[in-house]
Design a protein around this motif. Structure first.
Motif, short mmCIF file in Angstrom:
data_model
loop_
_atom_site.label_atom_id
_atom_site.label_comp_id
_atom_site.label_asym_id
_atom_site.label_seq_id
_atom_site.Cartn_x
_atom_site.Cartn_y
_atom_site.Cartn_z
N GLU A 64 44.58 49.58 42.51
CA GLU A 64 43.98 50.92 42.44
C GLU A 64 42.78 50.95 41.50
O GLU A 64 41.75 51.54 41.82
N ALA A 65 42.90 50.29 40.35
CA ALA A 65 41.79 50.26 39.40
C ALA A 65 40.59 49.51 39.97
O ALA A 65 39.44 49.94 39.82
N LEU A 66 40.84 48.39 40.66
CA LEU A 66 39.75 47.63 41.27
C LEU A 66 39.07 48.44 42.38
O LEU A 66 37.84 48.41 42.50
N ALA A 67 39.84 49.15 43.17
CA ALA A 67 39.26 49.97 44.25
C ALA A 67 38.38 51.07 43.66
O ALA A 67 37.29 51.34 44.19
N ARG A 68 38.83 51.68 42.58
CA ARG A 68 38.00 52.71 41.93
C ARG A 68 36.72 52.10 41.36
O ARG A 68 35.64 52.68 41.44
N ARG A 69 36.81 50.90 40.80
CA ARG A 69 35.66 50.26 40.17
C ARG A 69 34.64 49.76 41.19
O ARG A 69 33.44 49.92 41.01
N GLU A 113 45.27 35.89 37.83
CA GLU A 113 46.68 36.01 38.14
C GLU A 113 47.35 36.86 37.07
O GLU A 113 47.05 36.71 35.89
N ILE A 114 48.19 37.79 37.53
CA ILE A 114 48.88 38.71 36.64
C ILE A 114 50.34 38.78 37.06
O ILE A 114 50.70 38.34 38.15
N ALA A 115 51.17 39.39 36.23
CA ALA A 115 52.58 39.58 36.58
C ALA A 115 52.68 40.61 37.70
O ALA A 115 51.92 41.58 37.77
N LYS A 116 53.62 40.38 38.58
CA LYS A 116 53.81 41.19 39.78
C LYS A 116 53.93 42.70 39.52
O LYS A 116 53.38 43.50 40.28
N PRO A 117 54.61 43.15 38.46
CA PRO A 117 54.73 44.60 38.24
C PRO A 117 53.39 45.33 38.05
O PRO A 117 53.32 46.53 38.19
N HIS A 118 52.32 44.59 37.73
CA HIS A 118 51.02 45.22 37.49
C HIS A 118 50.15 45.30 38.75
O HIS A 118 49.05 45.84 38.71
N LEU A 119 50.63 44.77 39.86
CA LEU A 119 49.79 44.63 41.05
C LEU A 119 49.24 45.96 41.56
O LEU A 119 48.05 46.10 41.79
N ARG A 120 50.09 46.95 41.78
CA ARG A 120 49.63 48.23 42.33
C ARG A 120 48.59 48.89 41.43
O ARG A 120 47.56 49.34 41.90
N VAL A 121 48.86 48.92 40.14
CA VAL A 121 47.92 49.53 39.20
C VAL A 121 46.58 48.81 39.23
O VAL A 121 45.52 49.44 39.24
N LEU A 122 46.63 47.48 39.28
CA LEU A 122 45.40 46.69 39.31
C LEU A 122 44.61 46.95 40.60
O LEU A 122 43.39 47.14 40.56
N LEU A 146 40.32 44.14 32.43
CA LEU A 146 41.72 44.03 32.87
C LEU A 146 42.66 44.62 31.82
O LEU A 146 43.59 45.35 32.16
N HIS A 147 42.42 44.33 30.56
CA HIS A 147 43.25 44.89 29.50
C HIS A 147 43.12 46.42 29.46
O HIS A 147 44.10 47.11 29.24
N GLY A 148 41.92 46.93 29.67
CA GLY A 148 41.73 48.37 29.69
C GLY A 148 42.45 49.03 30.86
O GLY A 148 42.98 50.13 30.74
N ALA A 149 42.48 48.36 32.00
CA ALA A 149 43.13 48.92 33.19
C ALA A 149 44.64 48.79 33.14
O ALA A 149 45.36 49.65 33.64
N LEU A 150 45.13 47.70 32.55
CA LEU A 150 46.56 47.40 32.61
C LEU A 150 47.29 47.46 31.28
O LEU A 150 48.51 47.42 31.25
N GLY A 151 46.56 47.52 30.20
CA GLY A 151 47.20 47.56 28.88
C GLY A 151 46.92 46.30 28.09
O GLY A 151 46.69 45.23 28.66
N GLU A 152 46.95 46.43 26.80
CA GLU A 152 46.61 45.31 25.91
C GLU A 152 47.64 44.19 25.91
O GLU A 152 47.34 43.08 25.49
N PHE A 153 48.87 44.47 26.37
CA PHE A 153 49.91 43.46 26.25
C PHE A 153 50.03 42.54 27.47
O PHE A 153 50.83 41.63 27.47
#
Length: 123
Positions: A44-49, A33-42, A11-18
């Motif tokens: 897409e990363a999950l679909a690729r994985r 559970e993550i902050a809403k602004p990260h949803l789209r990126v997450l 998750l940190h690799g896909a969304l950033g260390e912070f």
């Protein structure tokens, strides 16, 4: 994505260390559970994985939706229509136009289910 060794690091690799992903074990099944602004990126990363990902979005409503929601762009919808009208979405028979640009509908919580496949994700 289950809770197991290495997934928090992924998750940190896909969304950033912070980011601060949280494993919510109080719900069944457990979920990240993550902050809403990260949803789209997450998503897409999950679909690729994994090839595809089931996305469940929960919306709450107070009973009004405004015309600004219907003409909105982008992904973010905080309107009480629960995303049903966002960006000109499908008209729901339970919603009625009243007054100037105001829709009214049922009160409560609804969950939307989407399947996102890796071929749907821009690479």
């Amino acid at each position: 994505m289950p809770y197991k060794l290495g997934n928090r690091a992924w998750l940190h690799g896909a969304l950033g260390e912070f980011i601060r992903p949280h494993w919510n074990r109080t719900v069944t099944p457990g979920r990240w559970e993550i902050a809403k602004p990260h949803l789209r990126v997450l998503i897409e990363a999950l679909a690729r994985r994994f090839g595809e990902v089931d996305v469940y979005l929960e919306f709450s409503t107070t009973e009004q939706c405004h015309e600004k929601c219907q003409t909105a762009g982008g992904d973010d919808c905080t309107c009480s229509c629960r995303g049903e009208q966002h960006g000109g979405g499908t008209y729901w028979t339970e919603w009625r136009m009243v007054g100037e640009g105001v829709l009214i509908g049922p009160v409560g919580r609804v969950e939307r289910h989407y399947i996102v496949r890796s071929e749907d994700v821009c690479r």
